[in-house]
Design an enzyme around this catalytic site. Sequence first.
Site, PDB file in Angstrom:
ATOM      1  N   LYS A 210     104.362 -70.965 -54.222  1.00 53.45           N
ATOM      2  CA  LYS A 210     103.455 -70.374 -53.484  1.00 53.45           C
ATOM      3  C   LYS A 210     103.645 -68.728 -53.394  1.00 53.45           C
ATOM      4  O   LYS A 210     102.335 -68.312 -53.614  1.00 53.45           O
ATOM      5  CB  LYS A 210     102.990 -70.271 -51.542  1.00 53.45           C
TER       6      LYS A 210
ATOM      7  N   ASP B  83     100.504 -58.452 -40.431  1.00 59.41           N
ATOM      8  CA  ASP B  83      99.728 -59.589 -39.775  1.00 59.41           C
ATOM      9  C   ASP B  83      98.565 -60.038 -40.594  1.00 59.41           C
ATOM     10  O   ASP B  83      98.204 -59.507 -41.890  1.00 59.41           O
ATOM     11  CB  ASP B  83      98.631 -59.205 -38.996  1.00 59.41           C
ATOM     12  N   THR B  84      98.697 -61.426 -40.397  1.00 56.37           N
ATOM     13  CA  THR B  84      97.554 -62.396 -41.181  1.00 56.37           C
ATOM     14  C   THR B  84      96.579 -62.858 -40.614  1.00 56.37           C
ATOM     15  O   THR B  84      97.336 -63.484 -39.758  1.00 56.37           O
ATOM     16  CB  THR B  84      99.018 -63.553 -41.939  1.00 56.37           C
TER      17      THR B  84
ATOM     18  N   GLY C 260     102.364 -72.742 -40.479  1.00 61.08           N
ATOM     19  CA  GLY C 260     101.356 -72.204 -40.328  1.00 61.08           C
ATOM     20  C   GLY C 260     100.113 -73.149 -40.581  1.00 61.08           C
ATOM     21  O   GLY C 260     100.029 -74.273 -40.167  1.00 61.08           O
ATOM     22  N   TYR C 261      99.210 -72.838 -40.911  1.00 61.68           N
ATOM     23  CA  TYR C 261      97.437 -73.702 -41.537  1.00 61.68           C
ATOM     24  C   TYR C 261      97.908 -74.303 -42.956  1.00 61.68           C
ATOM     25  O   TYR C 261      96.820 -74.672 -43.492  1.00 61.68           O
ATOM     26  CB  TYR C 261      96.164 -72.447 -41.396  1.00 61.68           C
TER      27      TYR C 261
ATOM     28  N   LYS D 142     107.855 -66.241 -42.862  1.00 62.06           N
ATOM     29  CA  LYS D 142     107.408 -64.801 -44.227  1.00 62.06           C
ATOM     30  C   LYS D 142     108.696 -64.768 -44.470  1.00 62.06           C
ATOM     31  O   LYS D 142     108.317 -63.979 -45.502  1.00 62.06           O
ATOM     32  CB  LYS D 142     107.345 -63.843 -42.704  1.00 62.06           C
TER      33      LYS D 142
ATOM     34  N   THR E  16     109.552 -58.663 -37.936  1.00 63.83           N
ATOM     35  CA  THR E  16     108.745 -59.835 -37.893  1.00 63.83           C
ATOM     36  C   THR E  16     109.911 -60.912 -37.150  1.00 63.83           C
ATOM     37  O   THR E  16     110.705 -60.957 -37.212  1.00 63.83           O
ATOM     38  CB  THR E  16     108.150 -60.728 -39.259  1.00 63.83           C
ATOM     39  N   ASN E  17     109.093 -61.689 -36.251  1.00 60.60           N
ATOM     40  CA  ASN E  17     109.963 -62.880 -35.854  1.00 60.60           C
ATOM     41  C   ASN E  17     109.551 -63.918 -36.563  1.00 60.60           C
ATOM     42  O   ASN E  17     109.895 -64.917 -35.850  1.00 60.60           O
ATOM     43  CB  ASN E  17     109.285 -63.123 -33.689  1.00 60.60           C
ATOM     44  N   ASN E  18     108.867 -64.329 -37.502  1.00 55.25           N
ATOM     45  CA  ASN E  18     108.497 -65.408 -38.113  1.00 55.25           C
ATOM     46  C   ASN E  18     109.742 -65.621 -39.062  1.00 55.25           C
ATOM     47  O   ASN E  18     109.223 -64.416 -40.727  1.00 55.25           O
ATOM     48  CB  ASN E  18     107.116 -65.023 -38.995  1.00 55.25           C
TER      49      ASN E  18
END
Length: 213
Positions: A186, A76-77, A164-165, A20, A15-17
Amino acid sequence: MGNGLFFMTEIIFATNNQHKLLEIRSMLENSFRVHGLSELGLDEDIPEDHETLEENAFQKAEFVYDKLGRSCFADDTGLEIEALGGAPGVYSARYSRMGSPVYPEMEVAAGNIRKVLEKMKGVQNRTARFRTVIALILGDNRYTFEGVVEGSIITEQRGADGFGYDPIFLPHGSDKTFAEMDLADKNLVSHRAMAVQKLVNFLQSDHHSIKKG
Ligand code: ITT
């Protein structure tokens, strides 16, 4: 964990996030050392241009497996909103950059939220879910693990944590959005946590263990 002699201690997360990575590291800190891509010298953007979460998750994992030749997993989300026919779904990352309206001038996450709130103005059915698909490449084998959390889209952003959201997603049974929860909270209920728990159960089962070291 089998006979105690064999278990996987290290795994690469494609991942690049960084959010996450933080979430998954904190879930796995007692059982696995999770390597992100930047510490392995891989800073390229990983392509994800398929039509399903599963295909995209495999595309990311395969990309990293091809580069490094080491077992790895990718996540992937998508946020699936019932009243929007499941959108943004697999397009969640670039929602504010496609279709209409677009918000090219806004930072991507802010634009994505803005677009959802705009599309959901006056809509009664606020039901939504986050879905995560984790793709695991273990040598010649390929596996997937899915996690889903049901909830609703609120009418205004709340909270500053998460990413994100998160500020517009209220999981069912909670009075806090994901962005009003700390990481640990979370991780108790999230889509990603559920998928990761399945991944961990699998990796720690006897059959699929990898020799330590
Ligand atoms: P990688 O592909 O490098 O893992 P990404 O941010 O591109 O990182 P996704 O394609 O899976 O990851 O993300 C899709 C979008 O959904 C993106 O806009 C994320 O910010 C958002 N997202 C993913 N997980 C989320 C979560 O737990 N809470 C809120 N938003 C999330």
